[in-house]
Design an enzyme around this catalytic site. Structure first.
Site, short mmCIF file in Angstrom:
data_model
loop_
_atom_site.label_atom_id
_atom_site.label_comp_id
_atom_site.label_asym_id
_atom_site.label_seq_id
_atom_site.Cartn_x
_atom_site.Cartn_y
_atom_site.Cartn_z
N PHE A 11 -0.24 -11.63 6.92
CA PHE A 11 0.73 -11.68 5.64
C PHE A 11 2.18 -11.82 6.30
N ILE A 12 2.39 -10.61 6.85
CA ILE A 12 3.81 -10.71 7.35
C ILE A 12 4.31 -11.69 8.52
N ASP A 33 -3.12 -14.18 17.27
CA ASP A 33 -4.07 -13.49 16.22
C ASP A 33 -5.48 -13.62 16.58
N THR A 36 -9.01 -12.06 12.49
CA THR A 36 -9.97 -11.08 11.72
C THR A 36 -10.27 -11.55 10.29
N THR A 125 5.38 1.47 9.68
CA THR A 125 5.25 1.71 8.10
C THR A 125 6.20 2.86 7.61
N ASP A 126 6.40 2.70 6.24
CA ASP A 126 6.76 4.06 5.78
C ASP A 126 6.11 5.24 5.67
N GLU A 127 4.55 4.83 5.67
CA GLU A 127 3.47 5.47 5.39
C GLU A 127 3.28 6.67 6.50
N TYR A 150 -5.23 5.01 8.32
CA TYR A 150 -4.24 3.87 8.77
C TYR A 150 -2.99 4.41 9.08
N LYS A 154 -0.78 4.28 12.82
CA LYS A 154 0.38 3.91 13.11
C LYS A 154 1.51 4.81 13.74
N ASN A 179 6.52 -1.29 1.20
CA ASN A 179 5.54 -2.20 0.94
C ASN A 179 6.04 -3.39 0.48
N LYS A 189 -4.71 -6.39 -1.50
CA LYS A 189 -3.51 -5.46 -1.84
C LYS A 189 -3.10 -5.46 -3.25
N ARG A 214 5.96 2.61 -5.64
CA ARG A 214 6.03 2.17 -4.32
C ARG A 214 7.38 1.32 -4.43
N HIS A 278 -3.99 9.91 -2.16
CA HIS A 278 -3.45 8.87 -2.75
C HIS A 278 -1.77 9.23 -2.36
P1 NAD Z 1 -2.46 -8.47 7.58
O1 NAD Z 1 -3.72 -7.37 7.53
O2 NAD Z 1 -2.15 -9.23 6.55
O3 NAD Z 1 -2.09 -9.11 9.07
C1 NAD Z 1 -2.67 -8.39 10.36
C2 NAD Z 1 -2.90 -9.62 11.08
O4 NAD Z 1 -3.34 -8.76 12.58
C3 NAD Z 1 -4.17 -10.40 10.81
O5 NAD Z 1 -3.77 -11.84 10.89
C4 NAD Z 1 -5.28 -10.27 11.69
O6 NAD Z 1 -6.19 -11.22 12.04
C5 NAD Z 1 -4.52 -9.71 13.09
N1 NAD Z 1 -5.29 -8.60 13.82
C6 NAD Z 1 -6.11 -7.57 13.53
N2 NAD Z 1 -6.53 -7.28 14.64
C7 NAD Z 1 -6.34 -7.82 15.68
C8 NAD Z 1 -6.35 -7.84 17.09
N3 NAD Z 1 -7.20 -6.88 17.59
N4 NAD Z 1 -5.80 -8.70 17.68
C9 NAD Z 1 -5.10 -9.60 17.37
N5 NAD Z 1 -4.70 -9.78 16.09
C10 NAD Z 1 -5.41 -8.57 15.21
O7 NAD Z 1 -1.10 -7.39 7.76
P2 NAD Z 1 0.32 -7.35 7.23
O8 NAD Z 1 0.48 -6.74 5.83
O9 NAD Z 1 0.83 -8.71 7.29
O10 NAD Z 1 1.10 -6.03 8.32
C11 NAD Z 1 1.63 -6.56 9.53
C12 NAD Z 1 2.18 -5.37 10.08
O11 NAD Z 1 3.15 -4.66 9.20
C13 NAD Z 1 1.14 -4.29 10.41
O12 NAD Z 1 1.42 -3.79 11.70
C14 NAD Z 1 1.28 -3.31 9.26
O13 NAD Z 1 1.02 -1.89 9.64
C15 NAD Z 1 2.94 -3.50 8.99
N6 NAD Z 1 3.54 -3.21 7.56
C16 NAD Z 1 2.91 -4.00 6.71
C17 NAD Z 1 3.45 -3.65 5.42
C18 NAD Z 1 2.97 -4.46 4.24
O14 NAD Z 1 3.51 -4.04 3.14
N7 NAD Z 1 2.12 -5.30 4.24
C19 NAD Z 1 4.64 -2.59 5.25
C20 NAD Z 1 5.23 -2.18 6.29
C21 NAD Z 1 4.30 -2.38 7.54
O1 DAU Z 2 4.42 1.25 2.40
C1 DAU Z 2 3.79 0.34 3.52
C2 DAU Z 2 2.53 0.07 3.46
O2 DAU Z 2 2.06 -0.61 2.20
C3 DAU Z 2 1.78 -0.72 4.58
O3 DAU Z 2 1.98 -0.05 5.72
C4 DAU Z 2 0.26 -1.03 4.31
O4 DAU Z 2 -0.23 -2.02 5.34
C5 DAU Z 2 0.28 -1.81 2.99
O5 DAU Z 2 -1.21 -2.05 2.91
C6 DAU Z 2 0.98 -1.13 1.94
O6 DAU Z 2 0.06 0.13 1.75
P1 DAU Z 2 -0.27 0.73 0.11
O7 DAU Z 2 -1.32 1.47 0.18
O8 DAU Z 2 0.93 1.09 -0.37
O9 DAU Z 2 -0.46 -0.83 -0.48
P2 DAU Z 2 -1.85 -1.20 -1.31
O10 DAU Z 2 -1.51 -2.62 -1.94
O11 DAU Z 2 -3.23 -1.09 -1.10
O12 DAU Z 2 -1.65 -0.32 -2.85
C7 DAU Z 2 -0.33 -0.13 -3.52
C8 DAU Z 2 -0.43 0.86 -4.47
O13 DAU Z 2 -1.51 0.23 -5.58
C9 DAU Z 2 -1.13 2.03 -4.05
O14 DAU Z 2 -0.56 3.18 -4.75
C10 DAU Z 2 -2.58 2.16 -4.63
C11 DAU Z 2 -2.63 1.29 -5.70
N1 DAU Z 2 -3.86 0.05 -5.83
C12 DAU Z 2 -4.17 -0.56 -4.96
C13 DAU Z 2 -5.24 -1.35 -4.82
C14 DAU Z 2 -5.66 -2.20 -3.86
C15 DAU Z 2 -4.51 0.18 -6.96
O15 DAU Z 2 -4.02 1.07 -8.15
N2 DAU Z 2 -5.43 -0.39 -7.29
C16 DAU Z 2 -5.67 -1.22 -6.19
O16 DAU Z 2 -6.88 -1.96 -6.32
#
Ligand code: NAD
Ligand code: DAU
Length: 338
Positions: A11-12, A33, A36, A125-127, A150, A154, A179, A189, A214, A278
């Site tokens: 995604f990002i 990549d 996966t 991540t802020d998590e 997770y 991180k 997020n 997500k 969030r 949670h």
């Molecule tokens: P995502 O799950 O959409 O993408 C992760 C990518 O990593 C995938 O394309 C997957 O194929 C690849 N990958 C997984 N294992 C691998 C491996 N062993 N070797 C090579 N590639 C591999 O995740 P995202 O939401 O795009 O997050 C990207 C980064 O940002 C992560 O490090 C996550 O912790 C961080 N992050 C995400 C969020 C969010 O809200 N999505 C917020 C803060 C930080």
């Molecule tokens: O804060 C940054 C993080 O945000 C990233 O590091 C993670 O990679 C990313 O997945 C995200 O984590 P969250 O756990 O916050 O995201 P998620 O979309 O899974 O959930 C957002 C909120 O929604 C959380 O409070 C859980 C809730 N939720 C989630 C799902 C999937 C639901 O209520 N129902 C659902 O089915």
């Protein structure tokens, strides 16, 4: 400038590939990549097919493959995003989270240090800070207190990056973002799951009381912050990145807004069992990145959400293909027991 982006089909990562390709036309970009379940080459297919971006299917935990890639390519800059990223999956099984997020990061650090990469940006991540009460915000010096496997993986990788800075004088920064939402977001997500379920007329499984908060950031604003950190951030430093206070919302509010944009009924919402441990609320103080690098988020949540919903309406083939595959067994496992 030779740049490597890991997790580039996620995604990002895929949004960052598009952003950097546009903002820095002279940079040579390698997108890495493993593809996966979360990686989708279609996210960057236009740039790969046109030759603007080179793609490498490589596992970051394969230290030998990583070392030879770095030896050959002599990267100047690495954006490291590859990770296992979904909290619910880490609760089912933590093994791959440790392997990819910790060992994979270490393999990249070893190769980067050995082959003299000039700059490394580790996307975290802020998590890692844990959970907040109703007020306050995490600052970069808030003690780490991860609550999910997770987040723990991180946090471990952040500490490894910062240790390389101290031990080896390595030029890296760590970013900790709230997020994200936007295009190419995998429909496990909250936001993409609820948009696509509502479009399919399926229930929206809201965890617990739906009052968890969030702080939402449009993914392009995150990419803007990452480029600034790469170019002007300081070595050994952590930078928080997050949405404005108007984007701090309960899951219930976000759900209501999605249903309103799509014109779908509120009775699609189904209250289900809560996620273990949670985190109640996340919010970050972004004073440091604002003062040092001039970054603030520019997309209001209401506008970003409307654009995101429109993208999922216009790109149904993209998410319908995902939702008809192996995704189904994950969905059954995660939601059947709630
Ligand atoms: P995502 O799950 O959409 O993408 C992760 C990518 O990593 C995938 O394309 C997957 O194929 C690849 N990958 C997984 N294992 C691998 C491996 N062993 N070797 C090579 N590639 C591999 O995740 P995202 O939401 O795009 O997050 C990207 C980064 O940002 C992560 O490090 C996550 O912790 C961080 N992050 C995400 C969020 C969010 O809200 N999505 C917020 C803060 C930080
Ligand atoms: O804060 C940054 C993080 O945000 C990233 O590091 C993670 O990679 C990313 O997945 C995200 O984590 P969250 O756990 O916050 O995201 P998620 O979309 O899974 O959930 C957002 C909120 O929604 C959380 O409070 C859980 C809730 N939720 C989630 C799902 C999937 C639901 O209520 N129902 C659902 O089915």
């Amino acid at each position: 400038m030779k740049v490597l982006i890991t997790g580039a089909a996620g995604f990002i990562g895929s949004n960052l590939v598009h952003y950097v390709a546009k903002e820095r036309p002279s940079w040579q970009i390698t997108a890495l990549d493993l593809l996966t379940y979360a990686g989708n080459l279609k996210n960057i297919a236009d740039l790969v097919e046109s030759g603007r971006v080179s793609f490498r299917k490589t596992d970051i935990t394969d230290a030998t493959a990583i070392d030879s890639l770095f030896e050959r390519e002599k990267f100047d800059l690495v954006f490291h995003l590859a990770a296992e990223s979904h909290v619910d999956r880490s609760i089912m099984s933590a093994r791959e989270f440790v392997s990819t997020n910790v060992m994979g990061t270490q393999a990249l650090l070893d190769a980067s240090y050995k082959h003299k990469v000039g700059r490394f940006v580790h996307i975290s991540t802020d998590e890692v800070y844990g959970s907040l009460g109703p007020t306050g915000a995490f600052v970069e010096t808030t003690p780490l207190d991860p609550t999910s496997p997770y987040a723990a993986s991180k946090a471990a990788s952040d500490l490894m990056v910062l240790a390389f800075c101290k031990t080896h004088n390595f030029n890296a920064s760590v970013t900790r973002c709230t997020n994200n939402y936007g295009f190419y977001h995998f429909p496990e997500k909250l936001i993409p799951l609820f948009i696509t379920n509502a479009m399919e007329g399926k229930n929206l499984p809201l965890y617990g009381d739906g009052m968890n908060v969030r702080s939402w950031l449009f993914v392009t604003d995150h990419c803007d912050a990452l480029l600034r950190v790469a170019e002007k951030g300081r070595a050994g430093e952590v930078y928080n990145i997050g949405g404005n206070s108007e984007a701090e919302l309960t899951n219930k509010e976000v759900t209501r807004m999605i249903l309103e944009i799509l014109g779908k009924p509120a009775d699609l919402v189904e209250r289900v069992g809560d996620r273990p441990a949670h985190d109640r609320r996340y919010a970050v103080d972004t004073t440091k990145i604002k003062n040092e690098l001039g970054w603030t988020p520019s997309t209001p949540f209401k506008e970003g959400l409307a654009r995101t919903v429109a993208w999922y309406q216009e790109n149904q083939e993209w998410w319908r293909e995902i939702k008809s595959g192996a995704y189904l067994s994950y969905y059954e496992k995660n939601y059947a027991s709630r």
